[in-house]
Scaffold this motif. Structure first.
Motif, PDB file in Angstrom:
ATOM      1  N   LEU A 147       0.851  -1.272   0.068  1.00 32.43           N
ATOM      2  CA  LEU A 147       0.138  -0.007   0.048  1.00 32.43           C
ATOM      3  C   LEU A 147       1.013   1.378  -0.088  1.00 32.43           C
ATOM      4  O   LEU A 147       1.997   1.235   0.458  1.00 32.43           O
ATOM      5  N   ARG A 148       0.499   2.119  -0.771  1.00 32.17           N
ATOM      6  CA  ARG A 148       1.113   3.550  -0.620  1.00 32.17           C
ATOM      7  C   ARG A 148       0.327   4.649  -0.034  1.00 32.17           C
ATOM      8  O   ARG A 148      -0.871   4.848  -0.135  1.00 32.17           O
ATOM      9  N   PHE A 149       1.044   5.474   0.981  1.00 30.71           N
ATOM     10  CA  PHE A 149       0.417   6.392   1.683  1.00 30.71           C
ATOM     11  C   PHE A 149       1.235   7.551   1.544  1.00 30.71           C
ATOM     12  O   PHE A 149       2.397   7.548   1.564  1.00 30.71           O
ATOM     13  N   ARG A 150       0.571   8.960   1.746  1.00 30.87           N
ATOM     14  CA  ARG A 150       1.218  10.020   1.828  1.00 30.87           C
ATOM     15  C   ARG A 150       1.370  10.416   3.356  1.00 30.87           C
ATOM     16  O   ARG A 150       0.387  10.712   4.012  1.00 30.87           O
ATOM     17  N   LEU A 151       2.645  10.514   3.768  1.00 28.04           N
ATOM     18  CA  LEU A 151       2.816  10.612   5.316  1.00 28.04           C
ATOM     19  C   LEU A 151       3.765  11.992   5.530  1.00 28.04           C
ATOM     20  O   LEU A 151       4.519  12.503   4.577  1.00 28.04           O
ATOM     21  N   THR A 152       2.921  12.780   6.464  1.00 25.02           N
ATOM     22  CA  THR A 152       3.599  14.170   6.914  1.00 25.02           C
ATOM     23  C   THR A 152       4.674  13.674   7.760  1.00 25.02           C
ATOM     24  O   THR A 152       4.673  12.825   8.690  1.00 25.02           O
ATOM     25  N   ALA A 153       5.698  14.671   7.779  1.00 21.70           N
ATOM     26  CA  ALA A 153       6.745  14.530   8.893  1.00 21.70           C
ATOM     27  C   ALA A 153       5.958  14.598  10.284  1.00 21.70           C
ATOM     28  O   ALA A 153       5.119  15.185  10.600  1.00 21.70           O
ATOM     29  N   GLY A 154       6.620  13.630  11.088  1.00 21.37           N
ATOM     30  CA  GLY A 154       6.156  13.599  12.535  1.00 21.37           C
ATOM     31  C   GLY A 154       6.067  12.121  12.757  1.00 21.37           C
ATOM     32  O   GLY A 154       6.558  11.084  12.335  1.00 21.37           O
ATOM     33  N   GLU A 155       4.911  11.726  13.465  1.00 17.60           N
ATOM     34  CA  GLU A 155       4.612  10.494  13.827  1.00 17.60           C
ATOM     35  C   GLU A 155       3.461  10.026  13.379  1.00 17.60           C
ATOM     36  O   GLU A 155       2.494  10.843  13.446  1.00 17.60           O
ATOM     37  N   VAL A 156       3.264   8.751  12.835  1.00 19.78           N
ATOM     38  CA  VAL A 156       2.154   8.001  12.307  1.00 19.78           C
ATOM     39  C   VAL A 156       2.045   6.597  13.081  1.00 19.78           C
ATOM     40  O   VAL A 156       3.189   6.119  13.704  1.00 19.78           O
TER      41      VAL A 156
END
Length: 177
Positions: A147-156
């Motif tokens: 799966l592909r996700f757009r992640l922002t800087a920080g914690e997921v």
């Protein structure tokens, strides 16, 4: 049909059959019953790394991107997994776990590829992220889906549910241009 022509057809058929029978058999993903090549994007590199996870991460543990190789997330029964967020799919009672992931600035598109069947949710700021894309292969040894996700800087937080084993091997890669 004239006897000479019939004889010529039989000779040609025999030669073709002999050539096909003596040709070397090349095993391909199709002939081996694998569908690895049917994924929406190449998974060969991830498949190789999934075969040899570098370490096991306990449920509730932390990872930092970029990862150097595959990791195995330890899973427990869903009732005792203490998931920080409810999965987006109700699912069945099964193995589950989660891991907190530090995403470096500036963030970006990442691909999570796993070895076996499981439901994956990624949460940012307490909200589930919709995948940008998904590909799955049922008969590709060592890799099940990506799966592909757009992640922002920080914690997921990656929440895994509906898994069948005690651990789930995974790789997390940036999606290249």
């Amino acid at each position: 049909m004239a006897p000479a022509r019939r004889l010529l057809m039989l000779v040609i058929s025999a030669v073709v059959c002999a050539a096909v029978a003596s040709a070397p058999v090349v095993a391909t993903a199709e002939t081996a019953g694998e569908d690895c090549g049917k994924a929406a994007w190449p998974l060969a590199s991830a498949r190789t790394r999934l075969a040899s996870p570098l370490r096991t991460v306990e449920a509730g543990g932390r990872l930092s991107l970029p990862l150097e190789g595959a990791v195995t997330l330890a899973l427990s029964d869903r009732a005792s997994a203490a998931l920080p967020f409810q999965p987006t799919r109700r699912g069945r009672e099964s193995r589950a776990g989660f891991v907190r992931i530090a995403v470096p600035p500036p963030g970006g598109d990442y691909q999570i590829t796993v070895s076996d069947g499981a439901w994956l949710d990624v949460f940012a700021d307490g909200k589930p992220l919709a995948p940008l894309a998904f590909t799955g292969v049922h008969a590709c040894p060592g890799v099940r889906k990506s799966l592909r996700f757009r992640l922002t800087a920080g914690e997921v937080v990656l929440v895994v549910t509906d898994a069948s084993g005690a651990g789930l091997a995974m790789v997390i890669d940036p999606v290249g241009p």
